[in-house]
Design a protein around this motif. Sequence first.
Motif, PDB file in Angstrom:
ATOM      1  N   TYR A  65      -5.637  12.313  -4.330  1.00  0.00           N
ATOM      2  CA  TYR A  65      -5.820  12.794  -2.951  1.00  0.00           C
ATOM      3  C   TYR A  65      -6.868  13.897  -2.863  1.00  0.00           C
ATOM      4  CZ  TYR A  65      -1.866   9.842  -1.859  1.00  0.00           C
ATOM      5  OH  TYR A  65      -1.055   8.745  -1.701  1.00  0.00           O
TER       6      TYR A  65
ATOM      7  N   SER B 287       2.444   2.304   2.490  1.00  0.00           N
ATOM      8  CA  SER B 287       2.342   2.926   3.818  1.00  0.00           C
ATOM      9  C   SER B 287       3.701   3.425   4.281  1.00  0.00           C
ATOM     10  CB  SER B 287       1.762   1.942   4.829  1.00  0.00           C
ATOM     11  OG  SER B 287       0.417   1.668   4.497  1.00  0.00           O
TER      12      SER B 287
ATOM     13  N   GLU C  62      -0.805  14.523   7.233  1.00  0.00           N
ATOM     14  CA  GLU C  62      -0.158  13.366   6.593  1.00  0.00           C
ATOM     15  C   GLU C  62       0.867  13.795   5.554  1.00  0.00           C
ATOM     16  OE1 GLU C  62      -2.667  10.676   4.138  1.00  0.00           O
ATOM     17  OE2 GLU C  62      -1.608   9.024   5.095  1.00  0.00           O
TER      18      GLU C  62
ATOM     19  N   GLY D 279       0.776  -1.232   0.000  1.00  0.00           N
ATOM     20  CA  GLY D 279       0.000   0.000   0.000  1.00  0.00           C
ATOM     21  C   GLY D 279       0.806   1.280   0.000  1.00  0.00           C
TER      22      GLY D 279
ATOM     23  N   PHE E  49     -12.094  11.398   5.188  1.00  0.00           N
ATOM     24  CA  PHE E  49     -11.055  10.631   5.894  1.00  0.00           C
ATOM     25  C   PHE E  49     -10.160  11.582   6.687  1.00  0.00           C
ATOM     26  CE2 PHE E  49      -6.645   8.840   5.449  1.00  0.00           C
ATOM     27  CZ  PHE E  49      -6.804   7.692   6.215  1.00  0.00           C
TER      28      PHE E  49
ATOM     29  N   ASN F  80       4.325   7.164   4.581  1.00  0.00           N
ATOM     30  CA  ASN F  80       3.984   8.014   5.722  1.00  0.00           C
ATOM     31  C   ASN F  80       5.217   8.419   6.527  1.00  0.00           C
ATOM     32  OD1 ASN F  80       0.659   6.813   6.769  1.00  0.00           O
ATOM     33  ND2 ASN F  80       1.247   8.385   5.316  1.00  0.00           N
TER      34      ASN F  80
END
Length: 338
Positions: free
Chosen positions: A214, A172, A288, A170, A224, A175
């Motif tokens: 996004y 991730s 984020e 993903g 979100f 991040n």
Amino acid sequence: MSPAFAPSALARAAVESDDAPDGGFASDMLEGLRARPRSVPPKYFYDAAGSKLFDRICELEEYYPTRTETALLARHAEAIADCIGPDAELVEFGAGSLRKVRLLLAAMRAPRRYVPIDISAEHLQAEAAALRAEHPALEVAPLAADFTRGVRLPAAASGEAARRVGFFPGSSIGNFTPEEAARFLRQAAQLLQGGGLLIGVDLVKDPAVLHRAYNDAQGVTAAFNKNLLVRANRELGATFALDAFDHYAFYNPVAQRIEMHLVSARSQAVRVAGEFFEFEPGESLHTENSYKYGVEGFRALARGAGFLPGPVWCDDAGLFSVHWLAAPRRAGPKGVRA
Ligand code: AVJ
């Protein structure tokens, strides 16, 4: 229990509150609001509602990463299973809804055990139960934990340690800052030595494509993002006015990252856990970062962290990459902290 990751830089500030009943949400939120610029770690998006919203993001037409990575895993499942090898234990970081792992499990030879790690405990237990029903022979050992703070794996039921393979799909890893990513990879290389890491990494690309991903038309990504405020209002007795903050996401080409913010639409005061915070019009709360990498840039990062980069699978449009990183055995007892 084998010791694994030391806390990452991302989570270091929150370590004192590791055992707080809220997982550190109150202290991290207060600390982030007192700082300038203001920021909150993105892991707090993922309460039950946030995990559901993220699942909806993954279904969006604009959000290409999920379907692109899923197609890569399906298309190259055999080659990936060859890298993973037989009798492996699979550890997934931030397992979410356990969708992608099903593609791996179907291709893997005699998987020994699957340990999905996720911060969203309720979501994880439900998903693990569903997976168990589909794979009655597989030991599914979910771990409700924040993997950015360090991971302790439960001892294997069989006693002897299996070849351990990590799965971090993903993108991730995006991040983390590149420095935090290097630290995470160093610790993963230690935990997974003798095995390897299968990791999905979003690629640098046309900013217009990133911008759409996004800033979806339905506003799911905005919901979100704002769920952080909804959660703070519920769990921290905060008074965020949801319509007084705007979702703002843009690509920063210099840092090679998407930045997501909540921008105050007006001058306002907000109470959080009994403390007041003033927002000026246009002031942002940074929620984020999502870093993007080139294939060679990511391989260099992994090499520097102690992995031996192996095959890389990319889609034809160059949107997304899946890397196999072999974790060589090191001298000294397994699991000792670097
Ligand atoms: C789960 C961190 C990979 O950065 O694309 C999706 C989270 N944020 N839309 C990403 C996210 C906004 C996602 N990661």
